[in-house]
Motif scaffolding. Structure first.
Motif, PDB file in Angstrom:
ATOM      1  N   GLU A 353      42.290  44.699  34.142  1.00  0.00           N
ATOM      2  CA  GLU A 353      41.867  43.618  35.046  1.00  0.00           C
ATOM      3  C   GLU A 353      41.634  42.367  34.207  1.00  0.00           C
ATOM      4  OE1 GLU A 353      38.722  43.823  38.381  1.00  0.00           O
ATOM      5  OE2 GLU A 353      37.763  42.611  36.798  1.00  0.00           O
ATOM      6  N   ILE A 354      42.222  41.258  34.630  1.00  0.00           N
ATOM      7  CA  ILE A 354      42.072  40.005  33.918  1.00  0.00           C
ATOM      8  C   ILE A 354      41.378  39.008  34.837  1.00  0.00           C
ATOM      9  CG2 ILE A 354      43.255  38.198  32.623  1.00  0.00           C
ATOM     10  CD1 ILE A 354      45.575  40.213  32.277  1.00  0.00           C
ATOM     11  N   THR A 365      48.604  31.308  35.806  1.00  0.00           N
ATOM     12  CA  THR A 365      48.036  32.579  35.343  1.00  0.00           C
ATOM     13  C   THR A 365      49.113  33.616  35.045  1.00  0.00           C
ATOM     14  OG1 THR A 365      47.667  33.280  37.639  1.00  0.00           O
ATOM     15  CG2 THR A 365      45.813  32.241  36.486  1.00  0.00           C
ATOM     16  N   VAL A 369      48.548  36.098  32.085  1.00  0.00           N
ATOM     17  CA  VAL A 369      48.590  37.559  32.231  1.00  0.00           C
ATOM     18  C   VAL A 369      49.607  38.156  31.263  1.00  0.00           C
ATOM     19  CG1 VAL A 369      49.256  39.440  33.776  1.00  0.00           C
ATOM     20  CG2 VAL A 369      47.770  37.616  34.619  1.00  0.00           C
ATOM     21  N   SER A 401      45.735  43.935  37.486  1.00  0.00           N
ATOM     22  CA  SER A 401      45.206  43.081  38.551  1.00  0.00           C
ATOM     23  C   SER A 401      44.585  41.832  37.941  1.00  0.00           C
ATOM     24  CB  SER A 401      44.166  43.827  39.389  1.00  0.00           C
ATOM     25  OG  SER A 401      43.062  44.233  38.593  1.00  0.00           O
ATOM     26  N   GLU A 402      44.581  40.768  38.685  1.00  0.00           N
ATOM     27  CA  GLU A 402      43.942  39.545  38.221  1.00  0.00           C
ATOM     28  C   GLU A 402      42.968  39.031  39.276  1.00  0.00           C
ATOM     29  OE1 GLU A 402      46.214  35.646  38.674  1.00  0.00           O
ATOM     30  OE2 GLU A 402      47.856  37.037  38.231  1.00  0.00           O
ATOM     31  N   ARG A 404      40.610  35.524  40.240  1.00  0.00           N
ATOM     32  CA  ARG A 404      40.313  34.118  39.973  1.00  0.00           C
ATOM     33  C   ARG A 404      39.021  33.752  40.692  1.00  0.00           C
ATOM     34  NH1 ARG A 404      46.061  30.879  40.546  1.00  0.00           N
ATOM     35  NH2 ARG A 404      47.437  32.673  40.341  1.00  0.00           N
ATOM     36  N   ILE A 415      38.128  33.606  30.066  1.00  0.00           N
ATOM     37  CA  ILE A 415      38.975  34.722  30.478  1.00  0.00           C
ATOM     38  C   ILE A 415      38.310  36.007  30.020  1.00  0.00           C
ATOM     39  CG2 ILE A 415      41.241  35.816  30.268  1.00  0.00           C
ATOM     40  CD1 ILE A 415      42.396  33.062  29.594  1.00  0.00           C
TER      41      ILE A 415
END
Length: 530
Positions: A353-354, A365, A369, A401-402, A404, A415
């Protein structure tokens, strides 16, 4: 000072003018690429290198390229460029994937017709004054099954042409979605099924460890009797010796070959065989294609050298000129965070996860990523880069997954990379200050601010007196200098961590010595591409 580019292969003079018009100094030396020693001697003077296929950008050349920032290949294939070596040195490798797609696809179709109707042999016979109508009995294209291996830019064009010729088209490509196959009007199949069904097989896939020799004796044995094979992609995809034997045995009725295992091809088992049409790598050889790829590579390289914009790069996602100055430091930060987690994790990673908080949340992104995944996977696979990392993560079943979110802390933006394995979860966060350099701000939930160095020692310990002294004594006894020493803990007397910024790497024996100290739980040498 204006950036300087070397054109070491035969490119259009119009491309040279594009460089000049964009403010790039250019040396047009189209025969230099064939002189390996001379290239090694001069390459250190240049920021950019524009090439075709004659120049071999080897690891040795890259090592000598002390100022090189970008290699631009006018064309698709980059077999002549050591991309991993370029990536390790921070050199972007670009190609022009669309400039000669139509030309190469048309050549494949032309070879298919030539093989189906034995046109070259019939031409030679007729020029010799013979009239051998019965000798040159051909086959129709209409209604036949065309099998396409690789349905990317060129393969998809061949597919549409095949459909237009009223052929039944089947395609094998692991990355071809059902929706795209439907759009092309073709059937997506597995490779074994393609071999069994196709009357004509044409290859349009890169040469990789997985695709090398994809058509060999074993594959040919599963094909229809009388199959015809076309290769305008890369030499090495077809085992020439095996294909020659199959043609002699009558298993394969004919072949159209534009690329060879060794080029220039002055000898091949296929030469002289009945109904084998051979051409000297002419796939991209039209005046339109050569002009297009030359102009395109000049535009791309100029945009990068002048504005920092990246397009059609093979080891970095595209970045527009407007976002480049702001994004680039965060790309490096994301890579460092991924590299930190990757070097500390030996078990298979199941999830990543980011989190993008504040300023990075509004950036590109996708590039961030890719950078984080690239850093994460490099300890296991050195050749991974920002382009291949997302795909490699997917192939290994890693769920990415990301998230924001708006600014939520004291930093304008940061980050956080969190990874999970079957046994544990680990997170690391960082930010960039005004100097553009990445900094760690949190590790395993413990707040600490630390600069990032090329070599760092990470340790865990209990928060008890004497730890710093023990570590310092061990380093002093070994005569190793510590550039910086950063500490953090979750609570008084709880878990603590340390990051030591070093001037040089440590030996495995010394790391074991540190790990054997009473208070130390774990000691791990980390290396970052800084």
């Amino acid at each position: 000072m204006a950036p300087r580019v070397l054109v070491s292969d035969k490119l259009s003079k119009t491309a040279v003018q594009i460089f000049k018009d964009r403010g790039v100094e250019v040396d047009y030396l189209p025969d230099l690429g064939k002189d390996k020693e001379k290239l090694l001697e001069v390459i250190g003077q240049y920021d950019g290198l524009a090439i075709r296929s004659a120049t071999k950008v080897t690891e040795k050349v890259i090592a000598a390229a002390t100022n090189l920032k970008v290699v631009g290949r006018a064309g698709i294939g980059v077999d002549n460029v050591d991309i991993p070596a370029a990536s390790r040195k921070g050199i972007i490798v670009m190609n022009t994937p669309f400039g000669n797609s139509i030309t190469t696809a048309e050549h494949a179709i032309a070879l298919m017709f030539a093989v189906a109707r034995q046109l070259p042999a019939a031409d030679v016979s007729t020029h010799a004054g013979k009239w051998e109508k019965n000798r040159f009995m051909g086959v129709e294209i209409t209604g036949k099954t065309l099998g396409i291996i690789g349905c990317g830019n060129i393969g998809s064009i061949v597919a549409t042409r095949g459909v237009g010729l009223k052929m039944k088209v089947v395609g094998f490509d692991p990355f071809l979605s059902p929706e795209r196959a439907k759009e092309l009007g073709i059937e997506k199949v597995e490779l074994a099924d393609l071999f069994k069904r196709a009357d004509f097989i044409t290859l349009h896939t890169p040469l990789t460890d997985k695709t090398r020799g994809i058509i060999d004796a074993a594959a040919i044995a599963t094909m229809k009797d009388g199959v015809r094979i076309i290769n305008c992609a890369r030499g090495g995809l077809v085992v020439e010796k095996d294909l020659a034997e199959a043609i002699k045995a009558g298993k394969v009725a004919g072949a159209g070959i534009d690329v060879f295992e060794a080029e220039p091809a002055t000898d091949s088992p296929l030469f002289g065989l009945e109904n084998v049409v051979c051409t000297p790598h002419l796939g991209a050889s039209t005046s339109e294609a050569q002009e297009n790829v030359a102009l395109q590579v000049a535009e791309q390289m100029s945009a990068y050298l002048i504005e920092g914009a990246v397009s059609n790069a093979l080891n970095m996602p595209s970045i527009s000129a407007e976002e480049a100055p702001i994004l680039t430091p965060f790309v490096k930060l994301a890579e460092v965070l991924g590299a930190f987690a990757g070097q500390l994790t030996e078990d298979p990673i199941t999830e990543v996860e980011i989190l993008f908080d504040g300023q990075p949340a509004g950036m590109n992104t996708r590039a961030l990523v890719a950078a984080a995944l690239s850093g994460l996977l490099k300890p296991q696979m050195q050749s991974v880069n920002m382009v291949s990392a997302p795909l490699m993560a997917k192939e290994r079943g890693i769920q990415v997954s990301e998230v924001r979110r708006d600014k939520s802390g004291v930093f304008d933006g940061y980050i956080r990379v969190t990874i999970k394995t079957a046994a544990m979860e680990r997170s690391v966060a960082g930010t960039c200050f005004s100097d553009g350099k990445p900094r760690f701000i949190q590790i395993k939930g413990i707040n600490m601010e630390a600069d990032v160095g090329r070599y760092m020692l990470y340790t865990t310990n209990k928060d008890v007196p004497g730890v710093i002294g023990e570590i310092g004594m061990a380093f002093g006894k070994a005569g190793i200098n510590i550039a910086n020493f950063h500490l953090g803990r979750d609570e008084e007397g709880g878990n603590a961590i340390a990051l030591l910024y070093l001037d040089e790497p440590l030996t495995p024996a010394f790391i074991k010595e540190v790990e054997s100290l009473n208070a130390i739980g774990q000691a791990k040498l980390l290396e970052f591409d800084i």
